[in-house]
Write a protein that holds these residues in place. Structure first.
Motif, PDB file in Angstrom:
ATOM      1  N   LEU A 188       0.832  -1.206   0.000  1.00  0.00           N
ATOM      2  CA  LEU A 188       0.000   0.000   0.000  1.00  0.00           C
ATOM      3  C   LEU A 188       0.862   1.250   0.000  1.00  0.00           C
ATOM      4  O   LEU A 188       0.590   2.203  -0.738  1.00  0.00           O
ATOM      5  CB  LEU A 188      -0.936  -0.010   1.218  1.00  0.00           C
ATOM      6  CG  LEU A 188      -1.817   1.232   1.423  1.00  0.00           C
ATOM      7  CD1 LEU A 188      -2.671   1.528   0.203  1.00  0.00           C
ATOM      8  CD2 LEU A 188      -2.692   1.048   2.663  1.00  0.00           C
ATOM      9  N   LEU A 189       1.924   1.254   0.806  1.00  0.00           N
ATOM     10  CA  LEU A 189       2.836   2.392   0.826  1.00  0.00           C
ATOM     11  C   LEU A 189       3.521   2.561  -0.522  1.00  0.00           C
ATOM     12  O   LEU A 189       3.651   3.669  -1.036  1.00  0.00           O
ATOM     13  CB  LEU A 189       3.876   2.216   1.931  1.00  0.00           C
ATOM     14  CG  LEU A 189       4.933   3.325   2.061  1.00  0.00           C
ATOM     15  CD1 LEU A 189       4.268   4.666   2.324  1.00  0.00           C
ATOM     16  CD2 LEU A 189       5.928   2.992   3.153  1.00  0.00           C
ATOM     17  N   GLY A 190       3.954   1.442  -1.112  1.00  0.00           N
ATOM     18  CA  GLY A 190       4.584   1.514  -2.432  1.00  0.00           C
ATOM     19  C   GLY A 190       3.630   2.035  -3.489  1.00  0.00           C
ATOM     20  O   GLY A 190       4.021   2.818  -4.365  1.00  0.00           O
ATOM     21  N   PHE A 191       2.373   1.627  -3.414  1.00  0.00           N
ATOM     22  CA  PHE A 191       1.351   2.108  -4.354  1.00  0.00           C
ATOM     23  C   PHE A 191       1.181   3.616  -4.230  1.00  0.00           C
ATOM     24  O   PHE A 191       1.086   4.332  -5.231  1.00  0.00           O
ATOM     25  CB  PHE A 191       0.037   1.386  -4.060  1.00  0.00           C
ATOM     26  CG  PHE A 191      -1.100   1.746  -4.973  1.00  0.00           C
ATOM     27  CD1 PHE A 191      -1.220   1.177  -6.228  1.00  0.00           C
ATOM     28  CD2 PHE A 191      -2.057   2.682  -4.577  1.00  0.00           C
ATOM     29  CE1 PHE A 191      -2.268   1.507  -7.078  1.00  0.00           C
ATOM     30  CE2 PHE A 191      -3.108   3.017  -5.422  1.00  0.00           C
ATOM     31  CZ  PHE A 191      -3.208   2.431  -6.669  1.00  0.00           C
ATOM     32  N   MET A 192       1.162   4.126  -2.986  1.00  0.00           N
ATOM     33  CA  MET A 192       1.017   5.565  -2.761  1.00  0.00           C
ATOM     34  C   MET A 192       2.244   6.327  -3.244  1.00  0.00           C
ATOM     35  O   MET A 192       2.127   7.430  -3.789  1.00  0.00           O
ATOM     36  CB  MET A 192       0.774   5.830  -1.272  1.00  0.00           C
ATOM     37  CG  MET A 192      -0.554   5.280  -0.764  1.00  0.00           C
ATOM     38  SD  MET A 192      -0.658   5.258   1.034  1.00  0.00           S
ATOM     39  CE  MET A 192      -0.597   7.005   1.409  1.00  0.00           C
ATOM     40  N   ARG A 193       3.414   5.758  -3.069  1.00  0.00           N
ATOM     41  CA  ARG A 193       4.640   6.431  -3.518  1.00  0.00           C
ATOM     42  C   ARG A 193       4.696   6.583  -5.028  1.00  0.00           C
ATOM     43  O   ARG A 193       5.280   7.528  -5.547  1.00  0.00           O
ATOM     44  CB  ARG A 193       5.864   5.634  -3.050  1.00  0.00           C
ATOM     45  CG  ARG A 193       6.219   5.845  -1.586  1.00  0.00           C
ATOM     46  CD  ARG A 193       7.410   4.991  -1.214  1.00  0.00           C
ATOM     47  NE  ARG A 193       7.922   5.358   0.087  1.00  0.00           N
ATOM     48  CZ  ARG A 193       8.835   4.664   0.754  1.00  0.00           C
ATOM     49  NH1 ARG A 193       9.321   3.559   0.216  1.00  0.00           N
ATOM     50  NH2 ARG A 193       9.253   5.063   1.924  1.00  0.00           N
ATOM     51  N   ARG A 194       4.107   5.625  -5.742  1.00  0.00           N
ATOM     52  CA  ARG A 194       4.166   5.664  -7.202  1.00  0.00           C
ATOM     53  C   ARG A 194       2.914   6.286  -7.823  1.00  0.00           C
ATOM     54  O   ARG A 194       2.679   6.110  -9.025  1.00  0.00           O
ATOM     55  CB  ARG A 194       4.361   4.247  -7.745  1.00  0.00           C
ATOM     56  CG  ARG A 194       5.707   3.637  -7.413  1.00  0.00           C
ATOM     57  CD  ARG A 194       5.932   2.337  -8.139  1.00  0.00           C
ATOM     58  NE  ARG A 194       5.023   1.300  -7.684  1.00  0.00           N
ATOM     59  CZ  ARG A 194       5.268   0.474  -6.675  1.00  0.00           C
ATOM     60  NH1 ARG A 194       6.396   0.566  -6.007  1.00  0.00           N
ATOM     61  NH2 ARG A 194       4.393  -0.447  -6.320  1.00  0.00           N
ATOM     62  N   TRP A 195       2.142   7.010  -7.043  1.00  0.00           N
ATOM     63  CA  TRP A 195       0.856   7.527  -7.522  1.00  0.00           C
ATOM     64  C   TRP A 195       0.995   8.339  -8.787  1.00  0.00           C
ATOM     65  O   TRP A 195       0.234   8.178  -9.724  1.00  0.00           O
ATOM     66  CB  TRP A 195       0.206   8.367  -6.424  1.00  0.00           C
ATOM     67  CG  TRP A 195      -1.199   8.773  -6.734  1.00  0.00           C
ATOM     68  CD1 TRP A 195      -1.615   9.926  -7.342  1.00  0.00           C
ATOM     69  CD2 TRP A 195      -2.384   8.019  -6.476  1.00  0.00           C
ATOM     70  NE1 TRP A 195      -2.974   9.947  -7.466  1.00  0.00           N
ATOM     71  CE2 TRP A 195      -3.476   8.783  -6.942  1.00  0.00           C
ATOM     72  CE3 TRP A 195      -2.627   6.780  -5.891  1.00  0.00           C
ATOM     73  CZ2 TRP A 195      -4.788   8.342  -6.830  1.00  0.00           C
ATOM     74  CZ3 TRP A 195      -3.926   6.348  -5.783  1.00  0.00           C
ATOM     75  CH2 TRP A 195      -4.986   7.122  -6.248  1.00  0.00           C
ATOM     76  N   ARG A 196       1.972   9.244  -8.857  1.00  0.00           N
ATOM     77  CA  ARG A 196       2.147  10.093 -10.036  1.00  0.00           C
ATOM     78  C   ARG A 196       3.225   9.617 -10.982  1.00  0.00           C
ATOM     79  O   ARG A 196       3.350  10.145 -12.072  1.00  0.00           O
ATOM     80  CB  ARG A 196       2.503  11.519  -9.598  1.00  0.00           C
ATOM     81  CG  ARG A 196       1.333  12.319  -9.060  1.00  0.00           C
ATOM     82  CD  ARG A 196       1.747  13.741  -8.802  1.00  0.00           C
ATOM     83  NE  ARG A 196       0.668  14.555  -8.294  1.00  0.00           N
ATOM     84  CZ  ARG A 196       0.812  15.804  -7.887  1.00  0.00           C
ATOM     85  NH1 ARG A 196       1.995  16.369  -7.929  1.00  0.00           N
ATOM     86  NH2 ARG A 196      -0.218  16.489  -7.428  1.00  0.00           N
ATOM     87  N   THR A 197       4.032   8.662 -10.559  1.00  0.00           N
ATOM     88  CA  THR A 197       5.142   8.252 -11.414  1.00  0.00           C
ATOM     89  C   THR A 197       4.730   7.244 -12.462  1.00  0.00           C
ATOM     90  O   THR A 197       5.454   7.006 -13.411  1.00  0.00           O
ATOM     91  CB  THR A 197       6.272   7.648 -10.574  1.00  0.00           C
ATOM     92  OG1 THR A 197       5.774   6.480  -9.905  1.00  0.00           O
ATOM     93  CG2 THR A 197       6.758   8.637  -9.542  1.00  0.00           C
ATOM     94  N   SER A 198       3.546   6.637 -12.287  1.00  0.00           N
ATOM     95  CA  SER A 198       3.066   5.684 -13.281  1.00  0.00           C
ATOM     96  C   SER A 198       2.744   6.399 -14.579  1.00  0.00           C
ATOM     97  O   SER A 198       2.207   7.499 -14.584  1.00  0.00           O
ATOM     98  CB  SER A 198       1.816   4.958 -12.760  1.00  0.00           C
ATOM     99  OG  SER A 198       1.251   4.160 -13.768  1.00  0.00           O
ATOM    100  N   LEU A 199       3.074   5.778 -15.704  1.00  0.00           N
ATOM    101  CA  LEU A 199       2.799   6.377 -17.011  1.00  0.00           C
ATOM    102  C   LEU A 199       1.345   6.233 -17.413  1.00  0.00           C
ATOM    103  O   LEU A 199       0.920   6.759 -18.426  1.00  0.00           O
ATOM    104  CB  LEU A 199       3.689   5.730 -18.082  1.00  0.00           C
ATOM    105  CG  LEU A 199       5.191   6.007 -17.911  1.00  0.00           C
ATOM    106  CD1 LEU A 199       5.973   5.242 -18.953  1.00  0.00           C
ATOM    107  CD2 LEU A 199       5.475   7.487 -18.007  1.00  0.00           C
ATOM    108  N   GLY A 200       0.564   5.507 -16.629  1.00  0.00           N
ATOM    109  CA  GLY A 200      -0.849   5.338 -16.943  1.00  0.00           C
ATOM    110  C   GLY A 200      -1.628   5.141 -15.667  1.00  0.00           C
ATOM    111  O   GLY A 200      -1.062   4.915 -14.605  1.00  0.00           O
ATOM    112  N   PRO A 201      -2.970   5.228 -15.695  1.00  0.00           N
ATOM    113  CA  PRO A 201      -3.766   5.043 -14.481  1.00  0.00           C
ATOM    114  C   PRO A 201      -3.733   3.597 -14.000  1.00  0.00           C
ATOM    115  O   PRO A 201      -3.425   2.683 -14.749  1.00  0.00           O
ATOM    116  CB  PRO A 201      -5.181   5.440 -14.938  1.00  0.00           C
ATOM    117  CG  PRO A 201      -5.190   5.159 -16.406  1.00  0.00           C
ATOM    118  CD  PRO A 201      -3.801   5.462 -16.893  1.00  0.00           C
ATOM    119  N   ALA A 202      -4.023   3.400 -12.727  1.00  0.00           N
ATOM    120  CA  ALA A 202      -4.089   2.041 -12.189  1.00  0.00           C
ATOM    121  C   ALA A 202      -5.180   1.262 -12.912  1.00  0.00           C
ATOM    122  O   ALA A 202      -6.263   1.781 -13.159  1.00  0.00           O
ATOM    123  CB  ALA A 202      -4.389   2.086 -10.691  1.00  0.00           C
TER     124      ALA A 202
END
Length: 280
Positions: A184-198
């Motif tokens: 969950l923490l890792g998911f929050m850390r990468r919130w804006r760094t992903s090139l596309g939506p979850a």
């Protein structure tokens, strides 16, 4: 040697600073995360807005800026950055302690770790999360953890329930029934760094989107530089090519790829790893 509260505090008292700058340094030290993940922060960093920091010091924003400049120019080498957007908190660290040589003259005794072992300095993301058990995050034990951590992360301005919903959808789409809480923490850390939506569950049957060449190039660079080491990569590069050249590289990536600054910094670090300028 790992830096400790006592080690940094001794360096603060040994550094020639104004009385106010000494106080500011201890205020920042008091908020430093001693374990990666505490309040969502990387180890060795503290998070404040300048308004909150000025209020804690009881001084004006203008005077606070002068004190921050004094600490940055001192032997403590205070560094600050705002990787998560204009209105997000600043992240502070004492860069003087990022190399073993810098702290060799103020070694701590083995028992000098009191603040590092207190419960409130441990990660708040431990245990297992059962996917799909609860739809309302406020009926789980994770709402407080998300609220505590998100202030220093890319999702700082996102509703807690939305973060939870996206996390649950992300794992359902992958068939996960239970995951470590650290996910969950890792998911929050990468919130804006992903090139596309979850990905959402209903998108499972759709073929994956083919990345454009530029997107793939950016992704390949980012993959070469793990986010957990980005502070060290930045320090290594700045020492090697200078801060001005480092900043110029980041701006060039932002201009060429149209990506956020955080992604651009990772791409710069990754490219340096790929070309052998720094180690992974």
């Amino acid at each position: 040697m790992e830096p400790t509260t006592g080690l940094i505090l001794r360096r603060i008292t040994q550094t020639e600073l104004s009385v106010s700058a000494h106080k500011l340094a201890t205020v920042i030290l008091d908020a430093i995360a001693w374990k990666d993940g505490f309040n969502g922060l990387p180890r060795g960093t503290a998070a404040f807005t300048l308004t909150d920091l000025a209020a804690k010091m009881g001084i004006s924003r203008q005077y606070l800026t002068e004190l921050l400049s004094e600490l940055a120019a001192s032997g403590l080498k205070l560094r600050r950055e705002k990787p998560n957007g204009k209105f997000a908190p600043w992240l502070f660290r004492f860069a003087a302690f990022e190399s073993e040589a810098a702290s060799r003259d103020v070694e701590s005794a083995t028992g000098d770790r009191s603040l590092s072992i207190e419960k409130n300095n441990k990660t708040i993301f431990f245990g297992q999360i059962t996917i799909g058990a609860d739809s309302n995050v406020f009926q789980t034990v994770w709402a407080d953890a998300i609220n505590s951590a998100k202030g220093a992360l890319p999702c700082w301005n996102v509703d807690t329930q939305l973060i939870w919903d996206r996390f649950i959808a992300f794992n359902r789409a992958r068939g996960n029934d239970k995951v470590p809480a650290g996910f969950l923490l890792g998911f929050m850390r990468r919130w804006r760094t992903s090139l596309g939506p979850a990905p959402l569950p209903e998108a499972q049957s759709q073929p994956p989107r083919v990345l454009e060449p530029k997107e793939q190039e950016l992704l390949d660079r980012i993959k070469a530089a793990p986010t957990s080491n980005r502070e060290f990569h930045a320090s290594d590069l700045c020492r090697l090519i200078g801060e001005a050249a480092y900043e110029a590289r980041i701006l060039e990536v932002i201009r060429d790829f149209g990506c956020p600054r955080f992604s651009a910094s990772l791409a710069v670090h990754g490219q340096a790893v790929l070309t052998g300028e720094i180690e992974r």
